[in-house]
Design an enzyme around this catalytic site. Structure first.
Site, short mmCIF file in Angstrom:
data_model
loop_
_atom_site.label_atom_id
_atom_site.label_comp_id
_atom_site.label_asym_id
_atom_site.label_seq_id
_atom_site.Cartn_x
_atom_site.Cartn_y
_atom_site.Cartn_z
N ASP A 18 0.96 -1.11 -0.12
CA ASP A 18 -0.08 -0.26 0.05
C ASP A 18 1.10 1.24 0.10
O ASP A 18 1.66 1.18 0.63
CB ASP A 18 -1.01 0.05 0.96
CG ASP A 18 -1.56 -0.82 1.33
OD1 ASP A 18 -2.03 -1.67 0.58
OD2 ASP A 18 -2.16 -1.45 2.08
N LYS A 19 0.36 2.29 -0.01
CA LYS A 19 0.91 3.16 -0.40
C LYS A 19 1.92 3.92 1.14
O LYS A 19 2.96 4.56 1.28
CB LYS A 19 0.24 4.58 -0.72
CG LYS A 19 0.35 6.16 -0.91
CD LYS A 19 -0.06 7.13 -1.67
CE LYS A 19 -0.42 8.76 -1.82
NZ LYS A 19 -1.26 9.07 -1.10
#
Ligand code: URA
Length: 232
Positions: A102-103
């Site tokens: 994920d970011k």
């Protein structure tokens, strides 16, 4: 594979440039000069030469990168920098990410141009183990450890997660090793036991550990020993 496609894939020449090289007689196949861009090759057997030098496919490439927050695990993104943008390498368009983060997750990302190798990591049937350090909002309990290890039912899923391994570091930090890669899996597993992930960091994929000398944003090539560990 077509001759022009092959030559362009193993050199820095575009297909148009390769066509010019063919016209000039700069390319031979099995010692015979050819101008036929569409000639079908057997790349295992045919000897293709450019300016009298034999061409061979470049060796596959394997990298580990320590992903920083706010970098996207994608090959292109119009809004944010991608992990591929962090690489100072030629022909990055040939590379892909073997298992996304994920970011807001940091840590180990493997990047390669070898599709069969990355399949060993990403295929749901291979059960490749990924280990995460998870910082938590709430104090972690023995009940939560047992539930995670046995498998929990995630929101919108039909089957519980596969069994996992939990190592408690302290009240608010655990190491979690999972053998699946469902969307937001770690965050959803912790939500299923009533907790919330504050920070997530991937430490290991299969037997490959993130090199502790790599700062966030840094990368290096895998050693032969490391990339062979995925196949063994
Ligand atoms: N699980 C998550 O929830 N996020 C990640 O980035 C990786 C695993």
């Amino acid at each position: 594979m077509r001759l022009d496609k092959y030559v362009s894939s193993v050199t820095d020449y575009s297909r148009a440039e390769v066509k010019r090289l063919l016209k000039n007689g700069s390319i031979t196949v099995n010692d015979v000069s050819t101008k036929n861009a569409a000639l079908q090759l057997d790349t295992q057997k045919d000897i293709i030469c450019l300016f009298d030098e034999p061409l061979s496919a470049p060796a596959p490439r394997y990298f580990m990168l320590n992903k920083p927050i706010d970098t996207i695990c994608a090959t292109e993104d119009s809004m944010h920098p991608t992990v591929i943008d962090l690489l100072d390498e030629p022909n990055t368009q040939q590379l892909h990410i073997a298992g996304r983060l994920d970011k807001d997750t940091t840590g180990l990302v493997l990047i390669t141009d070898d599709g069969q190798w990355s399949h060993q990591i990403t295929s749901p049937n291979k059960h490749c183990i990924k280990t995460y350090r998870v910082e938590l909002e709430e104090a972690f309990t023995e009940t939560a450890k047992k539930a995670l290890e046995e498998g929990v039912l995630l929101h919108n899923e039909k089957k519980p997660t596969r069994s996992s391994t939990v190592n408690i570091i302290n009240k608010y930090c655990i190491e979690l090793a999972i053998s699946e890669g469902k969307y937001h899996q770690v965050k959803r597993m912790l939500a299923a036991v009533g907790n919330h992930v504050k920070q997530l960091h991937r430490q290991q994929i299969g037997h490959i550990q993130l090199d502790s000398s790599l700062s966030l944003g840094q990368y290096r090539a895998l050693t032969t020993d490391e990339y062979e560990k995925i196949i063994k």
